[in-house]
Design an enzyme around this catalytic site. Structure first.
Site, mmCIF file in Angstrom:
data_model
loop_
_atom_site.group_PDB
_atom_site.id
_atom_site.type_symbol
_atom_site.label_atom_id
_atom_site.label_comp_id
_atom_site.label_asym_id
_atom_site.label_seq_id
_atom_site.Cartn_x
_atom_site.Cartn_y
_atom_site.Cartn_z
ATOM 1 N N HIS A 1 -40.609 13.383 -0.336
ATOM 2 C CA HIS A 1 -41.525 12.956 0.759
ATOM 3 C C HIS A 1 -42.791 12.588 0.694
ATOM 4 O O HIS A 1 -43.680 12.259 1.438
ATOM 5 C CB HIS A 1 -41.468 13.992 1.754
ATOM 6 C CG HIS A 1 -40.208 14.491 2.277
ATOM 7 N ND1 HIS A 1 -39.795 13.787 3.612
ATOM 8 C CD2 HIS A 1 -39.136 15.389 1.894
ATOM 9 C CE1 HIS A 1 -38.578 14.461 3.662
ATOM 10 N NE2 HIS A 1 -38.146 15.100 2.860
ATOM 11 N N LYS B 1 -51.702 13.847 13.952
ATOM 12 C CA LYS B 1 -50.791 14.206 12.592
ATOM 13 C C LYS B 1 -51.823 15.003 11.864
ATOM 14 O O LYS B 1 -52.733 15.426 12.175
ATOM 15 C CB LYS B 1 -50.580 12.695 11.923
ATOM 16 C CG LYS B 1 -51.924 11.813 11.636
ATOM 17 C CD LYS B 1 -51.701 10.582 10.860
ATOM 18 C CE LYS B 1 -50.972 9.413 11.665
ATOM 19 N NZ LYS B 1 -49.822 9.184 11.505
ATOM 20 N N ARG B 2 -51.326 15.595 11.020
ATOM 21 C CA ARG B 2 -51.844 16.541 9.989
ATOM 22 C C ARG B 2 -53.307 15.991 9.423
ATOM 23 O O ARG B 2 -53.295 14.624 9.073
ATOM 24 C CB ARG B 2 -50.912 16.579 8.754
ATOM 25 C CG ARG B 2 -51.113 17.919 7.859
ATOM 26 C CD ARG B 2 -49.602 18.128 7.312
ATOM 27 N NE ARG B 2 -49.295 17.361 6.371
ATOM 28 C CZ ARG B 2 -49.859 16.886 5.159
ATOM 29 N NH1 ARG B 2 -51.055 17.588 4.793
ATOM 30 N NH2 ARG B 2 -49.586 16.009 4.168
ATOM 31 N N LYS C 1 -54.678 9.967 5.237
ATOM 32 C CA LYS C 1 -54.117 9.410 6.731
ATOM 33 C C LYS C 1 -55.448 8.703 7.335
ATOM 34 O O LYS C 1 -55.235 8.061 8.473
ATOM 35 C CB LYS C 1 -53.723 10.582 7.537
ATOM 36 C CG LYS C 1 -52.277 11.132 6.859
ATOM 37 C CD LYS C 1 -51.586 12.110 7.599
ATOM 38 C CE LYS C 1 -50.525 13.085 6.873
ATOM 39 N NZ LYS C 1 -49.255 12.545 7.034
ATOM 40 N N THR D 1 -43.480 9.273 10.999
ATOM 41 C CA THR D 1 -42.276 9.642 11.915
ATOM 42 C C THR D 1 -43.077 9.498 13.367
ATOM 43 O O THR D 1 -42.366 9.255 14.426
ATOM 44 C CB THR D 1 -41.453 11.129 11.798
ATOM 45 O OG1 THR D 1 -42.493 11.957 11.569
ATOM 46 C CG2 THR D 1 -40.666 10.899 10.671
ATOM 47 N N LYS E 1 -42.085 7.859 17.125
ATOM 48 C CA LYS E 1 -42.078 8.314 18.422
ATOM 49 C C LYS E 1 -43.057 7.620 19.438
ATOM 50 O O LYS E 1 -42.526 7.482 20.575
ATOM 51 C CB LYS E 1 -42.528 9.955 18.316
ATOM 52 C CG LYS E 1 -41.686 11.025 17.510
ATOM 53 C CD LYS E 1 -42.445 11.904 16.768
ATOM 54 C CE LYS E 1 -41.498 12.611 15.751
ATOM 55 N NZ LYS E 1 -42.333 13.810 14.955
HETATM 56 C C1 GFP Z 1 -44.440 13.983 4.871
HETATM 57 C C2 GFP Z 1 -44.936 12.516 4.462
HETATM 58 C C3 GFP Z 1 -44.585 11.493 5.866
HETATM 59 C C4 GFP Z 1 -42.944 11.527 5.996
HETATM 60 C C5 GFP Z 1 -42.674 13.028 6.524
HETATM 61 C C6 GFP Z 1 -41.121 13.056 6.489
HETATM 62 O O1 GFP Z 1 -44.998 14.217 6.249
HETATM 63 O O2 GFP Z 1 -45.039 10.356 5.637
HETATM 64 O O3 GFP Z 1 -42.853 10.979 7.213
HETATM 65 O O4 GFP Z 1 -43.020 13.835 5.384
HETATM 66 O O5 GFP Z 1 -40.468 12.309 5.558
HETATM 67 F F1 GFP Z 1 -46.195 12.428 4.129
HETATM 68 P P1 GFP Z 1 -46.323 14.936 6.401
HETATM 69 O O6 GFP Z 1 -46.210 16.345 5.870
HETATM 70 O O7 GFP Z 1 -47.480 14.197 5.861
HETATM 71 O O8 GFP Z 1 -46.834 15.321 7.919
#
Ligand code: GFP
Length: 795
Positions: free
Chosen positions: A350, A536-537, A542, A643, A647
């Site tokens: 990921h 987002k986080r 980001k 993701t 959404k």
């Molecule tokens: C991580 C990645 C994202 C990805 C998600 C699910 O999420 O790009 O969409 O995993 O695969 F960085 P975060 O922990 O950053 O939110």
């Protein structure tokens, strides 16, 4: 339905001695949670019997994180009884929405990775595929965030207090996990055996959360393990005077399932993290193997009947654990055990962020898990030898699982799994061409891509009932069942009345969000303004900081250059990992900008900044339907997929993004005229990094950057961090905000202009909704089903 309402009444009578007329909201909540859970458990009984009979292959999804979101509404919705329950409650003087509010949001994850796991559980269940999720029952999920004077503060989130009613305790399936101690080889009449000595036993208690699917008989389960000491204390050690060791099990047990680890905090508490990982993987594997053996009386066919999916490297200890069980408990030879193992595991990566690619030091790891270490070490020896044997001109420094006394978990996963996938086309290409290029060379065909997807039933069906209802009437197709049919909306692109109706629905959602903002921050926002959203986080890659810099630029222009922009409300929500100082500084900066603007009547007519605290699934459900602009502005090459971008698109927001992660696929789906793209490409980022990025050059060579940063400094009042952040941008700027700033600005201006053409904007928004079908988790999981897992629906 009748039986459901009767059951509620009965529960209230039996449990509280209350009739429904006298019940409190809290009692109604408890009754609804328990009755819904039991109804699902009953459905599961029939489903599981069919599954057992069919003897079909099953998937076990291992993840340290599952962000399930609130369960009650989801379950009532999926059972198709939400409106009846609503009516029943209102006849008795209760409001279902208020009951929903009582349920805590189980925060068993940090962000996208955990939410993805839950979207997949939901989607697979709706499509009737046999999947079981495995994770930890964290007593405290991700912290509750409170913003105080602009700084994030963390408070424990005791979600189980009210969340426990959704769980079923399975005391019959407890297992023991062994930590520390020694293993000895011992010759017995049956040959060489491994004997465990002086280990610390910990008990894993299983709790099941029922996962319902939409209009289906399938009910899958998310099994969460809780740690418990094994039988108080060790008498033998106590008698020998080893008092602290004798209660070791209790101390370890108490810590293991206590707390969810924050992402990016990999340097802290490594030992506990290793224990958590082994705890839940060992418990899960022991159970899977036991069940399989019971059903088939052999493990020879394990890989034919079982796929174990590893969600990022956190559950990678599944691999040596399966080897251990096969060899030490079922007497398989190494070769035979290995043959089964490498056909059983599939791994999803990921992230390529170096700090998130887990590595454990041998010195730390070996004493905690001596037997597991030996197995990893042997896997590595054999892998290195195999590379030499096949004459592969490979770089073992890069590929060896253990290198410089560090165990590299991603390498272990790649070597031991039959499939490795990334989560968007771009990300999967980067894995093959760059991050894991040597592995890709020696394992042709092992690397693949499955672009992420989202549970549209939650993110549209439940979060935006107004839009769902309208589209249902307009399209006359069941797009909730099959999201690809939402593309019929394209037929209405030139229909102004449809465009107006969509705009009206957006307005309703904006009004609802404005009320939430007012209630939670005291700020009044203009619902005619552009709702520009970044949720987002909080992480530097980001680039919430780039967004903040644009707001500072607007502020300066309004104040000193008489700019009168179209009104805009910038909405942020994000948690920063507790030890991540720069992320916390970015929150402080955003909050300071918000405050300064709010104090300035001249500026606040045009722009407002809202930071909504405690970002979580249920808050995202409120923000997403109300968004006009979706900020997806990560440095190209860094966001694996995203993701939230999907959404937001599904709810009609237009993406402002870099060519990163799944943004690239959104761009391809909607076409260049329906998205706002800016910034360096991932190749350009790599080139610039190689040449040596110096943000100061951008500062010196661009008047707009220079003026914005110089202005930023004038805002510092001693209590804020404008100067500190300005210094950081000019001297470091590791994710190249300054390099992309001008191009970002240009697209922001275009957004402002386009938004004022209400028909054009409405059409663009419509095209986004209509093309979101491919981002359904149904599509994504179908790809896993066909390309990776090879499983069938439960008939
Ligand atoms: C991580 C990645 C994202 C990805 C998600 C699910 O999420 O790009 O969409 O995993 O695969 F960085 P975060 O922990 O950053 O939110």
């Amino acid at each position: 339905m009748d039986s459901f309402t009767k059951a509620i009444k009965r529960y209230l009578e039996k449990r509280f001695g209350n009739s429904i007329e006298d019940a409190s909201e809290r009692q109604i909540y408890q009754a609804l949670m328990v009755i819904t859970r039991d109804k699902l458990a009953e459905k599961r009984y029939h489903y599981i019997n069919k599954l057992k009979e069919s003897e079909q292959k099953r998937v076990y999804y291992m993840s340290m994180e599952f962000l399930v979101g609130k369960t009650l509404r989801n379950n009532l919705y999926n059972l198709g009884i939400e409106s009846e329950v609503k009516n029943f409650l209102s006849e008795n003087g209760f409001v279902l929405d208020k009951i929903y509010d009582i349920e805590p949001d189980p925060g068993l994850g940090n962000g996208g990775l955990g939410r993805l796991a839950s979207c997949y559980m939901d989607a697979l269940t709706s499509q009737e595929y046999p999947i079981t999720g495995f994770s930890i029952l964290y007593e405290f999920g991700i912290f509750k965030q409170v913003i105080s004077n602009g700084w994030q503060q963390e408070f424990p989130d005791n979600w189980l207090d009210l969340g426990k009613y959704g769980l079923i305790y399975r005391s019959d399936e407890e297992v023991e996990i062994k930590f520390y101690g020694e293993t000895k080889e011992q010759w017995t009449s049956d040959g060489l055996r491994i004997k465990y000595e002086d280990y610390t036993p910990i008990i894993a208690e299983p709790y099941d959360l029922m996962i319902s699917g939409y209009e289906t008989d399938a009910v899958n389960v998310l099994r969460l393990w809780k740690s418990k000491a094994s039988g108080g204390f060790n008498m033998r050690l106590f008698e020998q005077g080893e008092y602290s060791k004798s209660v070791e099990s209790k101390a370890i047990a108490e810590s293991i399932s206590k707390l969810l680890y924050p992402a990016d905090d990999n340097n802290k508490g490594k030992e506990l993290r290793i224990k958590q990982q082994y705890f839940f993987t060992s418990a899960s594997l022991q159970q899977i193997v036991k069940m399989h053996y019971k059903a088939y009386n052999t493990l020879d066919n394990l890989a034919e009947k079982v796929v174990i999916h590893i969600n990022d490297t956190h559950p990678s200890l599944c691999i040596p654990e399966l080897m251990r069980i096969l060899m030490d408990e079922y007497e398989y030879s190494w070769d035979k055990a290995w043959e089964i193992t490498i056909k059983t595991f599939a791994y999803t990566n990921h992230t390529i962020m170096a700090e998130a690619l887990e590595k454990w030091s041998v010195d730390l790891f070996r004493p905690i898990l001596p037997r597991i270490y030996t197995i990893i070490s042997e896997i590595n020896n054999r892998f290195c030898k195999w590379c030499k044997d096949i004459g592969a001109s490979v770089d073992l420094e890069e590929m060896s699982i253990i290198h410089n006394d560090m165990i590299r978990m991603a390498n272990l996963c790649i070597v031991s799994s039959y499939s490795v996938n990334g989560v968007s086309k771009l990300h999967s290409d980067i894995l093959k061409k760059d991050t894991f290029k040597s592995f890709n060379r020696i394992y042709p065909g092992k690397f693949t891509n499955v672009t992420n997807g989202i549970a549209h039933r939650r993110w549209l069906g439940q979060a935006n009932p107004e839009l769902t209802k309208y589209l249902n009437e307009l399209l006359e197709v069941d797009f909730i069942k099959d999201l690809s049919s939402i593309e019929n909306l394209l037929e209405y692109k030139s229909d102004e009345s449809v465009i107006n109706n969509l705009e009206n629905i957006k307005k309703i959602k904006k009004v609802q969000l404005a009320e939430y903002i007012k209630k939670n921050t005291g700020l009044t926002v203009d619902t005619n303004s552009i709702f520009d959203v970044q949720i987002k986080r909080l992480h530097e890659y980001k680039r919430q900081l780039l967004n903040a810099l644009h707001i500072i630029y607007l502020y300066k222009e309004i104040k000193y250059n008489a700019l009168k922009p179209y009104p805009r409300t910038f909405i942020f929500s994000a948690k920063a990992s507790s030890g991540y100082v720069m992320a916390k500084n970015i929150i402080k900066l955003i909050c300071s900008i918000s405050e300064i603007i709010e104090m300035d009547p001249e500026v606040r007519k045009y722009i407002k900044v809202v930071f909504l605290e405690d970002y979580r699934v249920s808050l995202a459900e409120k923000i997403i339907p109300a968004a006009d602009v979706s900020e997806q502005i990560s440095q190209a090459g860094k966001e694996a997929s995203g993701t939230g971008n999907m959404k937001l698109m599904l709810n009609g927001a237009l993406t402002l993004g870099t060519m990163d992660g799944a943004n690239v696929e959104i761009y391809n789906a909607v076409g260049k005229d329906n998205i706002f793209i800016f910034g360096l490409s991932s190749e350009e980022v790599s080139d610039l990094s190689e040449r040596g990025y110096r943000s100061e050059e951008f500062y010196q060579n661009s008047s707009v950057i220079k003026e914005t940063i110089d202005f930023m400094r004038t805002l510092d009042n001693g209590d804020s961090n404008f100067n500190y952040m300005a210094d950081y941008l000019v001297s470091r700027d590791p994710y190249m905000c300054l390099a992309d700033f001008e191009s970002y600005l240009e697209q922001q201006k275009l957004i402002e202009k386009t938004y004022q053409d209400r028909i054009k904007w409405g059409q663009m928004s419509l095209v986004n909704i209509a093309n979101s079908g491919i981002f359904s988790a149904d599509r994504a999981t179908s790809e896993y089903v066909k390309e990776i897992w090879n499983i069938k629906k439960v008939k």
